[in-house]
Design a protein around this motif. Structure first.
Motif, PDB file in Angstrom:
ATOM      1  N   LEU A  89       0.830  -1.202   0.000  1.00 32.93           N
ATOM      2  CA  LEU A  89       0.000   0.000   0.000  1.00 32.93           C
ATOM      3  C   LEU A  89       0.867   1.256   0.000  1.00 32.93           C
ATOM      4  N   PHE A  90       1.942   1.243   0.759  1.00 34.28           N
ATOM      5  CA  PHE A  90       2.854   2.393   0.759  1.00 34.28           C
ATOM      6  C   PHE A  90       3.505   2.558  -0.614  1.00 34.28           C
ATOM      7  N   LYS A  91       3.879   1.449  -1.251  1.00 31.94           N
ATOM      8  CA  LYS A  91       4.476   1.546  -2.583  1.00 31.94           C
ATOM      9  C   LYS A  91       3.488   2.133  -3.583  1.00 31.94           C
ATOM     10  N   SER A  92       2.229   1.754  -3.451  1.00 24.74           N
ATOM     11  CA  SER A  92       1.194   2.326  -4.334  1.00 24.74           C
ATOM     12  C   SER A  92       1.049   3.818  -4.078  1.00 24.74           C
ATOM     13  N   LEU A  93       1.122   4.208  -2.820  1.00 24.09           N
ATOM     14  CA  LEU A  93       1.019   5.626  -2.495  1.00 24.09           C
ATOM     15  C   LEU A  93       2.206   6.392  -3.061  1.00 24.09           C
ATOM     16  N   TYR A  94       3.409   5.815  -2.982  1.00 22.70           N
ATOM     17  CA  TYR A  94       4.590   6.482  -3.551  1.00 22.70           C
ATOM     18  C   TYR A  94       4.359   6.775  -5.037  1.00 22.70           C
ATOM     19  N   LYS A  95       3.879   5.775  -5.778  1.00 22.99           N
ATOM     20  CA  LYS A  95       3.689   5.914  -7.219  1.00 22.99           C
ATOM     21  C   LYS A  95       2.637   6.964  -7.540  1.00 22.99           C
ATOM     22  N   ILE A  96       1.566   6.983  -6.736  1.00 25.93           N
ATOM     23  CA  ILE A  96       0.490   7.951  -6.978  1.00 25.93           C
ATOM     24  C   ILE A  96       1.011   9.373  -6.821  1.00 25.93           C
ATOM     25  N   ILE A  97       1.698   9.639  -5.709  1.00 28.59           N
ATOM     26  CA  ILE A  97       2.186  10.995  -5.458  1.00 28.59           C
ATOM     27  C   ILE A  97       3.271  11.369  -6.459  1.00 28.59           C
ATOM     28  N   ASP A  98       4.140  10.429  -6.759  1.00 30.02           N
ATOM     29  CA  ASP A  98       5.252  10.702  -7.665  1.00 30.02           C
ATOM     30  C   ASP A  98       4.794  10.987  -9.085  1.00 30.02           C
ATOM     31  N   SER A  99       3.613  10.488  -9.451  1.00 28.83           N
ATOM     32  CA  SER A  99       3.125  10.686 -10.828  1.00 28.83           C
ATOM     33  C   SER A  99       2.733  12.128 -11.107  1.00 28.83           C
ATOM     34  N   ALA A 100       2.365  12.878 -10.041  1.00 27.64           N
ATOM     35  CA  ALA A 100       1.950  14.285 -10.178  1.00 27.64           C
ATOM     36  C   ALA A 100       0.809  14.449 -11.170  1.00 27.64           C
ATOM     37  N   ALA A 101      -0.043  13.437 -11.282  1.00 24.30           N
ATOM     38  CA  ALA A 101      -1.194  13.509 -12.188  1.00 24.30           C
ATOM     39  C   ALA A 101      -2.269  14.402 -11.587  1.00 24.30           C
ATOM     40  N   LEU A 102      -3.220  14.800 -12.435  1.00 24.63           N
ATOM     41  CA  LEU A 102      -4.299  15.669 -11.968  1.00 24.63           C
ATOM     42  C   LEU A 102      -5.154  14.984 -10.905  1.00 24.63           C
ATOM     43  N   THR A 103      -5.190  13.665 -10.957  1.00 26.20           N
ATOM     44  CA  THR A 103      -6.012  12.911 -10.005  1.00 26.20           C
ATOM     45  C   THR A 103      -5.220  12.420  -8.786  1.00 26.20           C
ATOM     46  N   SER A 104      -3.930  12.797  -8.712  1.00 25.26           N
ATOM     47  CA  SER A 104      -3.099  12.238  -7.632  1.00 25.26           C
ATOM     48  C   SER A 104      -3.594  12.574  -6.243  1.00 25.26           C
ATOM     49  N   ASP A 105      -4.089  13.802  -5.997  1.00 26.18           N
ATOM     50  CA  ASP A 105      -4.534  14.159  -4.649  1.00 26.18           C
ATOM     51  C   ASP A 105      -5.669  13.255  -4.191  1.00 26.18           C
ATOM     52  N   THR A 106      -6.633  13.042  -5.071  1.00 25.51           N
ATOM     53  CA  THR A 106      -7.774  12.185  -4.721  1.00 25.51           C
ATOM     54  C   THR A 106      -7.331  10.741  -4.523  1.00 25.51           C
ATOM     55  N   GLU A 107      -6.492  10.252  -5.430  1.00 27.32           N
ATOM     56  CA  GLU A 107      -6.030   8.858  -5.322  1.00 27.32           C
ATOM     57  C   GLU A 107      -5.141   8.665  -4.091  1.00 27.32           C
ATOM     58  N   ALA A 108      -4.347   9.678  -3.767  1.00 31.88           N
ATOM     59  CA  ALA A 108      -3.496   9.592  -2.571  1.00 31.88           C
ATOM     60  C   ALA A 108      -4.355   9.569  -1.312  1.00 31.88           C
ATOM     61  N   ALA A 109      -5.427  10.368  -1.309  1.00 32.10           N
ATOM     62  CA  ALA A 109      -6.332  10.367  -0.161  1.00 32.10           C
ATOM     63  C   ALA A 109      -6.991   8.998  -0.003  1.00 32.10           C
ATOM     64  N   GLN A 110      -7.377   8.412  -1.136  1.00 36.01           N
ATOM     65  CA  GLN A 110      -7.980   7.082  -1.078  1.00 36.01           C
ATOM     66  C   GLN A 110      -6.990   6.041  -0.541  1.00 36.01           C
ATOM     67  N   MET A 111      -5.740   6.128  -0.964  1.00 34.58           N
ATOM     68  CA  MET A 111      -4.742   5.159  -0.520  1.00 34.58           C
ATOM     69  C   MET A 111      -4.399   5.364   0.956  1.00 34.58           C
ATOM     70  N   ALA A 112      -4.319   6.620   1.396  1.00 31.89           N
ATOM     71  CA  ALA A 112      -4.075   6.888   2.817  1.00 31.89           C
ATOM     72  C   ALA A 112      -5.226   6.339   3.656  1.00 31.89           C
ATOM     73  N   HIS A 113      -6.447   6.506   3.136  1.00 35.42           N
ATOM     74  CA  HIS A 113      -7.616   5.956   3.826  1.00 35.42           C
ATOM     75  C   HIS A 113      -7.507   4.438   3.934  1.00 35.42           C
TER      76      HIS A 113
END
Length: 281
Positions: free
Chosen positions: A124-148
Motif C-alpha cells: 500500500l505504501f508503494k502504491s502511495l509512492y507511485k500515486i504521489i510521484d506521478s503528479a497527475a491531476l487525479t493524484s490528490d484524490t487517489e493519494a487520499a484514497q490510498m491513505a484511507h
C-alpha cells in the motif's frame, strides 16, 4: 544498508475539496549509525509504520521504543526526533496536512502513540509512492484514497489482534473457572499453557477484565470457600484444600482481608443470620 526515499505532492497547497490530504510519503532503511534529521517541530501529522528492526522517537522528553511492525504517529506542533536503535531499521511514513488530520488518526483508533501490528502493508505504501510521484491531476484524490486504505488497515489488523487476544484470554479465564480448586494451578502455569509470557498475561488480563489474573483466581477460590462455609460443616482445613489453597492459614488471612471476618466467624455469623431470619422455621 542506509537508504532513504521520499516524494512530495506536486502542489504545495493542500486541495480544499478533500477531507483527507496527503502531503508526502517515504521509506527509510537505516543502520544504527544513521542520522535521520535534526529535531524539528512540524505543522502536519505523520504516521510511521515500522517494517523490521526497531527505533525510538522522542515525545514530551521521553524516548519511546518502536519494535517490529508497530505503528506510531506525531501530531501537528510536535517535534520530530527519531533514531534507529537496532543494526537495521526499516519504516514507511506518510504525512497528512489537512486541518483535521489529527481527528482522522483519532477516528481510526489511534489513542496510543505506539500501536503493535502483525504486519506492515508495504504494497500500500508503494502504491502511495507511485500515486504521489506521478503528479497527475487525479493524484490528490487517489493519494487520499490510498491513505484511507492504510488507515483502514491499521484498524482491521488491530481488530484481528484484539479478537485473537480476547479468544486466548477467555480460554484462560475459563481454565481458572474450571480448575481453580487445583492447588497446583498458578499464573505461571496458565501463561505457559497459553503460550505467552507471564507479564503479557498479567497486562492483557487486566486490560480485558479490569483485574489481575492472580486476583481472579484468588476470588474464585474465596467465593467457593464462602459457599462451603455456609452449606457444610467441613473443617476449615478441608475447605481450604477443597477450594485450592494448600495452606489453610494463608486462606484464613486472605478471607479476613476480604470479608473482615475469619472463616469461623463468617460461618457463625451466617448461621446466626439464618436462625433470626423471618423465613427460618
Amino acid at each position: 544498508m542506509h537508504a532513504k526515499f521520499s516524494t512530495y505532492r506536486f502542489n504545495n497547497q493542500p486541495p480544499d475539496d478533500l477531507p483527507l490530504t496527503v502531503r508526502s510519503c517515504g521509506s527509510y532503511s537505516l543502520t544504527a549509525q544513521s542520522s535521520v534529521e535534526a529535531p524539528r517541530k512540524k505543522w502536519f501529522s505523520e504516521l510511521f509504520w515500522s517494517q523490521e528492526g526497531c527505533g525510538e522517537f522522542e515525545l514530551d522528553g521521553r524516548w519511546l521504543k518502536v519494535d517490529g511492525t508497530a505503528v506510531f504517529f506525531l501530531l501537528p506542533g510536535e517535534t520530530h526526533h527519531i533514531r534507529p536503535i537496532s543494526d537495521h531499521w526499516t519504516y514507511h511514513w506518510l504525512t497528512l496536512d489537512h486541518p483535521d488530520s489529527a481527528r482522522w488518526l483519532q477516528g481510526f483508533g489511534m489513542s496510543e502513540r505506539i500501536v503493535p501490528m502483525s504486519d506492515c502493508p508495504v504494497h500500500l505504501f508503494k502504491s502511495l509512492y507511485k500515486i504521489i510521484d506521478s503528479a497527475a491531476l487525479t493524484s490528490d484524490t487517489e493519494a487520499a484514497q490510498m491513505a484511507h486504505e492504510i488507515l483502514l488497515t491499521t484498524r482491521d489488523l488491530r481488530r484481528t489482534a484484539n479478537l485473537a487476544k480476547s479468544t486466548w484470554l477467555e480460554e484462560c479465564r475459563q481454565r481458572i473457572d474450571q480448575d481453580f480448586a487445583d492447588s497446583q494451578l498458578n499464573i505461571s502455569q496458565l501463561a505457559q499453557d497459553c503460550g505467552v509470557h507471564r507479564t503479557t498475561l498479567f497486562r492483557s488480563f487486566r486490560q480485558h477484565y479490569s483485574m489481575l489474573p492472580s486476583h481472579y483466581l484468588q476470588n474464585r477460590r474465596l467465593h467457593r470457600a464462602m459457599d462451603l462455609l455456609k452449606q457444610t460443616d467441613l473443617p476449615i482445613k478441608a475447605v481450604s484444600h477443597d477450594v485450592g489453597f494448600s495452606d489453610p492459614n494463608y486462606m484464613a488471612r486472605l478471607f479476613k482481608k476480604v470479608t473482615g471476618q475469619t472463616p469461623i466467624e463468617f460461618r457463625i455469623a451466617h448461621r446466626q443470620a439464618d436462625i433470626t431470619s423471618p423465613n427460618h422455621s
